[in-house]
Design an enzyme around this catalytic site. Structure first.
Site, PDB file in Angstrom:
ATOM      1  N   SER A   1       1.808   6.765   2.176  1.00 26.89           N
ATOM      2  CA  SER A   1       2.307   7.669   3.125  1.00 26.89           C
ATOM      3  C   SER A   1       3.560   8.175   2.240  1.00 26.89           C
ATOM      4  O   SER A   1       4.139   7.358   1.364  1.00 26.89           O
ATOM      5  CB  SER A   1       2.794   7.119   4.343  1.00 26.89           C
ATOM      6  OG  SER A   1       1.721   6.540   5.044  1.00 26.89           O
TER       7      SER A   1
ATOM      8  N   SER B   1       5.009  -1.124   3.602  1.00 30.00           N
ATOM      9  CA  SER B   1       5.126  -2.246   4.492  1.00 30.00           C
ATOM     10  C   SER B   1       5.171  -3.250   3.339  1.00 30.00           C
ATOM     11  O   SER B   1       4.384  -3.513   2.352  1.00 30.00           O
ATOM     12  CB  SER B   1       3.908  -2.763   5.430  1.00 30.00           C
ATOM     13  OG  SER B   1       3.939  -1.905   6.423  1.00 30.00           O
TER      14      SER B   1
ATOM     15  N   GLU C   1      -8.986  -1.617   7.121  1.00 32.09           N
ATOM     16  CA  GLU C   1      -7.812  -1.861   7.825  1.00 32.09           C
ATOM     17  C   GLU C   1      -8.303  -2.111   9.262  1.00 32.09           C
ATOM     18  O   GLU C   1      -7.357  -2.621  10.294  1.00 32.09           O
ATOM     19  CB  GLU C   1      -6.990  -0.641   7.443  1.00 32.09           C
ATOM     20  CG  GLU C   1      -5.472  -0.909   8.191  1.00 32.09           C
ATOM     21  CD  GLU C   1      -4.499   0.110   7.361  1.00 32.09           C
ATOM     22  OE1 GLU C   1      -4.756   0.910   6.568  1.00 32.09           O
ATOM     23  OE2 GLU C   1      -3.304   0.375   8.001  1.00 32.09           O
TER      24      GLU C   1
ATOM     25  N   GLU D   1      -3.840  10.010  18.086  1.00 33.98           N
ATOM     26  CA  GLU D   1      -4.268  11.363  18.238  1.00 33.98           C
ATOM     27  C   GLU D   1      -5.239  11.801  17.110  1.00 33.98           C
ATOM     28  O   GLU D   1      -6.384  12.366  17.546  1.00 33.98           O
ATOM     29  CB  GLU D   1      -3.274  12.594  18.105  1.00 33.98           C
ATOM     30  CG  GLU D   1      -2.196  12.455  19.347  1.00 33.98           C
ATOM     31  CD  GLU D   1      -1.104  11.100  19.223  1.00 33.98           C
ATOM     32  OE1 GLU D   1      -1.244  10.544  18.015  1.00 33.98           O
ATOM     33  OE2 GLU D   1      -0.535  10.962  20.273  1.00 33.98           O
TER      34      GLU D   1
ATOM     35  N   GLN E   1       0.784  -1.184   0.122  1.00 30.24           N
ATOM     36  CA  GLN E   1       0.073  -0.134   0.008  1.00 30.24           C
ATOM     37  C   GLN E   1       0.969   1.258  -0.011  1.00 30.24           C
ATOM     38  O   GLN E   1       1.508   1.579   1.000  1.00 30.24           O
ATOM     39  CB  GLN E   1      -0.805  -0.246   1.313  1.00 30.24           C
ATOM     40  CG  GLN E   1      -1.981   1.173   1.411  1.00 30.24           C
ATOM     41  CD  GLN E   1      -2.369   1.081   2.994  1.00 30.24           C
ATOM     42  OE1 GLN E   1      -2.405   0.051   3.667  1.00 30.24           O
ATOM     43  NE2 GLN E   1      -2.878   2.180   3.452  1.00 30.24           N
ATOM     44  N   GLY E   2       1.070   1.932  -1.108  1.00 31.95           N
ATOM     45  CA  GLY E   2       1.728   3.065  -1.267  1.00 31.95           C
ATOM     46  C   GLY E   2       0.903   4.348  -1.155  1.00 31.95           C
ATOM     47  O   GLY E   2       0.775   5.083  -2.092  1.00 31.95           O
TER      48      GLY E   2
HETATM   49  C1  LIG Z   1       4.374  -0.568  11.461  1.00 33.27           C
HETATM   50  C2  LIG Z   1       3.915   0.858  10.389  1.00 33.27           C
HETATM   51  C3  LIG Z   1       3.405   0.116   9.106  1.00 33.27           C
HETATM   52  C4  LIG Z   1       3.105   1.253   8.324  1.00 33.27           C
HETATM   53  N1  LIG Z   1       2.712   0.836   6.685  1.00 33.27           N
HETATM   54  C5  LIG Z   1       2.267   1.742   5.815  1.00 33.27           C
HETATM   55  C6  LIG Z   1       2.060   1.127   4.692  1.00 33.27           C
HETATM   56  O1  LIG Z   1       2.197   0.048   4.377  1.00 33.27           O
HETATM   57  N2  LIG Z   1       1.724   2.166   3.593  1.00 33.27           N
HETATM   58  C7  LIG Z   1       1.664   3.274   4.245  1.00 33.27           C
HETATM   59  O2  LIG Z   1       1.377   4.213   3.004  1.00 33.27           O
HETATM   60  N3  LIG Z   1       1.867   3.916   5.440  1.00 33.27           N
HETATM   61  C8  LIG Z   1       2.101   3.152   6.032  1.00 33.27           C
HETATM   62  N4  LIG Z   1       2.470   3.427   7.397  1.00 33.27           N
HETATM   63  C9  LIG Z   1       2.511   4.908   7.834  1.00 33.27           C
HETATM   64  C10 LIG Z   1       1.418   5.380   8.691  1.00 33.27           C
HETATM   65  O3  LIG Z   1       0.066   5.558   7.851  1.00 33.27           O
HETATM   66  C11 LIG Z   1       1.899   6.775   9.090  1.00 33.27           C
HETATM   67  O4  LIG Z   1       2.974   6.491   9.928  1.00 33.27           O
HETATM   68  C12 LIG Z   1       0.654   7.478   9.723  1.00 33.27           C
HETATM   69  O5  LIG Z   1      -0.273   7.626   8.960  1.00 33.27           O
HETATM   70  C13 LIG Z   1       1.281   8.721  10.562  1.00 33.27           C
HETATM   71  O6  LIG Z   1       2.010   9.603   9.719  1.00 33.27           O
HETATM   72  P1  LIG Z   1       3.650  10.251   9.898  1.00 33.27           P
HETATM   73  O7  LIG Z   1       4.438   8.916  10.399  1.00 33.27           O
HETATM   74  O8  LIG Z   1       3.919  10.803   8.751  1.00 33.27           O
HETATM   75  O9  LIG Z   1       3.152  11.154  11.277  1.00 33.27           O
HETATM   76  P2  LIG Z   1       2.671  12.606  11.371  1.00 33.27           P
HETATM   77  O10 LIG Z   1       1.492  12.841  10.506  1.00 33.27           O
HETATM   78  O11 LIG Z   1       3.978  13.467  10.819  1.00 33.27           O
HETATM   79  O12 LIG Z   1       2.523  12.867  12.724  1.00 33.27           O
HETATM   80  C14 LIG Z   1       3.585  12.948  13.846  1.00 33.27           C
HETATM   81  C15 LIG Z   1       2.787  13.212  15.420  1.00 33.27           C
HETATM   82  O13 LIG Z   1       1.797  14.357  15.177  1.00 33.27           O
HETATM   83  C16 LIG Z   1       0.465  14.096  15.421  1.00 33.27           C
HETATM   84  N5  LIG Z   1      -0.595  14.747  14.669  1.00 33.27           N
HETATM   85  C17 LIG Z   1      -0.459  14.933  13.304  1.00 33.27           C
HETATM   86  N6  LIG Z   1      -1.506  15.464  12.687  1.00 33.27           N
HETATM   87  C18 LIG Z   1      -2.251  15.780  13.993  1.00 33.27           C
HETATM   88  C19 LIG Z   1      -3.548  16.517  14.093  1.00 33.27           C
HETATM   89  N7  LIG Z   1      -4.005  17.105  13.198  1.00 33.27           N
HETATM   90  N8  LIG Z   1      -4.008  16.690  15.222  1.00 33.27           N
HETATM   91  C20 LIG Z   1      -3.267  15.969  16.295  1.00 33.27           C
HETATM   92  N9  LIG Z   1      -2.085  15.293  16.110  1.00 33.27           N
HETATM   93  C21 LIG Z   1      -1.719  15.228  15.012  1.00 33.27           C
HETATM   94  C22 LIG Z   1       0.422  12.466  14.988  1.00 33.27           C
HETATM   95  O14 LIG Z   1      -0.489  11.944  15.919  1.00 33.27           O
HETATM   96  C23 LIG Z   1       1.843  11.808  15.466  1.00 33.27           C
HETATM   97  O15 LIG Z   1       2.006  12.008  16.875  1.00 33.27           O
HETATM   98  C24 LIG Z   1       3.007   2.693   8.570  1.00 33.27           C
HETATM   99  C25 LIG Z   1       3.213   3.061   9.602  1.00 33.27           C
HETATM  100  C26 LIG Z   1       3.857   2.050  10.699  1.00 33.27           C
HETATM  101  C27 LIG Z   1       4.105   2.593  12.092  1.00 33.27           C
END
Ligand SMILES: Cc1cc2nc3c(=O)[nH]c(=O)nc-3n(C[C@H](O)[C@H](O)[C@H](O)COP(=O)(O)OP(=O)(O)OC[C@H]3O[C@@H](n4cnc5c(N)ncnc54)[C@H](O)[C@@H]3O)c2cc1C
Length: 374
Positions: free
Chosen positions: A126, A158, A242, A358, A123-124
């Site tokens: 992020s 992933s 999901e 959050e 799933q592409g």
């Molecule tokens: C084990 C794992 C597997 C994953 N697999 C995939 C995958 O297969 N494909 C894929 O596309 N993605 C995948 N992801 C990515 C995942 O979807 C993102 O990590 C997630 O959506 C959070 O985005 P970010 O990491 O950019 O954090 P950010 O969005 O940068 O968030 C950072 C912090 O800010 C907080 N925050 C952000 N916006 C707000 C708001 N509006 N209000 C309050 N708090 C806020 C968040 O809660 C977090 O604590 C995976 C992640 C993990 C950990």
């Protein structure tokens, strides 16, 4: 006359079949690659015997019947630790999306490859800088004749290094197009020239996810999922999957770990105390909630922001279980190289993947409780 698709009968026939067909994983291969090989092996066996085809439409290689049959297969297979929940979850997330958004011919060609374990998909969505704020993604698809040319970068994808295909979100609108109408999804073969996959090592020591780079990658227009601008709707429709069927098997897995924890706590002479009770209560609450979700899905309801409740409960229950393991099995997380340590570290991701805790709480506050923006 008995109905072979009635859930209780379906389960007892499946349990009997699992008793007769030994799919136990090899005891000496705990690598991620080993888990994916085992997943493919189990899927192949389930597919050939028909089990993994129930609950999916016949037009996409399934055998029909209610969605709940899929949840039962997942629960039995993951609960017995025949496969790990991670790889299994991709199936439950990506197959419904293909069925809903790919052309019927593409879904009929591709979905059986996923159901039978012949292929793994990823799933592409992020990107660096576009996780919670997914609508800001910048990987761009530009039309060229009958094709689209993609440039950009994905991250946290992933299992990309083991995957044959990817459901990819791209930006297609111009600067004036509102974000939510400017996103388009494609089904991409990962061996297309211009794609580079780089695994990332996580803190639990596994290369579970990857960076994926797209440099002038040419994709046929027939690989578009839906129409230009449908990508945001696709993403919003995918997220509840999901948090539904694939949660049911993760819960079965967590219950199996809870049982293992009771055994180990007794072994080290610790009392099974109120911490264990609280961990069990969190798991049971989650299971009750998820059970209602499975039934709503099976009755044909469209799942939406209500599944954010399931996500908050899952993350809380999973982290509580492993916190309890840390507290009751001294040193097992900090000092020993055990499954508990790996799983404890991975459980920290439960409040991040599939939408952070959050963000889920914001959705619950705004969209379910109508509490407004502040
Ligand atoms: C084990 C794992 C597997 C994953 N697999 C995939 C995958 O297969 N494909 C894929 O596309 N993605 C995948 N992801 C990515 C995942 O979807 C993102 O990590 C997630 O959506 C959070 O985005 P970010 O990491 O950019 O954090 P950010 O969005 O940068 O968030 C950072 C912090 O800010 C907080 N925050 C952000 N916006 C707000 C708001 N509006 N209000 C309050 N708090 C806020 C968040 O809660 C977090 O604590 C995976 C992640 C993990 C950990």
């Amino acid at each position: 006359m008995t109905d072979p698709l009635e859930p209780a009968q379906f389960r007892s026939r499946l349990v009997a079949w699992l008793g007769e067909n030994d799919l136990t994983p090899s005891a000496d291969d705990h690598s991620l690659q080993g888990h994916l090989r085992q997943f493919a092996r189990v899927q192949r066996a389930l597919y050939d015997a028909g089990w993994s085809r129930y609950g999916w439409p016949e037009a996409a290689g399934g055998l029909g019947g209610p969605d709940i049959l899929r949840a039962i297969v997942g629960e039995e297979v993951v609960g017995r630790r025949l496969v790990e929940p991670g790889p299994y979850s991709m199936l439950e997330v990506l197959a419904p999306t293909m069925i809903d958004y790919a052309s019927p011919a593409l879904a009929a060609e591709m979905v059986p490859k996923l159901l039978s374990g012949e292929e793994q998909w990823c799933q592409g969505f992020s990107e660096p800088g576009s996780g919670s704020d997914l609508a800001s993604l910048t990987t761009r698809a530009t039309p060229r004749g009958d094709t689209w040319v993609v440039n950009g970068q994905k991250v946290w994808t992933s299992f990309a290094q083991f995957s044959h295909r990817c459901i990819l979100l791209t930006r297609t609108g111009d600067a004036d197009t509102p974000n939510h109408e400017a996103i388009t999804a494609f089904f991409v073969d990962l061996d297309t020239p211009g794609i580079t996959v780089r695994p990332l090592r996580t803190m639990h020591g596994v290369d579970e996810f990857c960076e994926v780079y797209f440099d002038d990658v040419v994709i046929g227009a027939d690989r578009m999922l839906g129409r230009p601008g449908d990508g945001w709707r696709l993403a919003m429709d995918l997220l509840p999957y999901e948090r539904s069927t694939c949660f049911w098997q993760r819960i079965a897995y967590l219950y199996s770990r809870f049982d293992a924890l009771i055994g180990e706590v007794k072994n080290v002479g610790q009392a099974v105390d109120s911490d264990m009770g609280e961990a069990y209560l969190a798991l049971h609450t989650l299971r009750c909630r998820s059970r209602a979700t499975q039934h709503r899905l099976a009755e044909g309801h469209k799942l939406g922001p209500d599944t954010s409740i399931d996500k908050v409960l899952l993350a809380g229950a999973e982290q509580r279980l492993y916190d309890t393991a840390r507290d009751l099995l001294p040193g097992v997380i900090e000092l020993d190289d055990t499954e508990w340590r790996t799983e404890y570290l991975y459980s920290r991701a439960a409040t991040i993947y599939g939408g952070t805790a959050e963000v889920q709480r914001n959705i619950i506050a705004r969209r379910l409780l109508d509490l407004g923006k502040e």
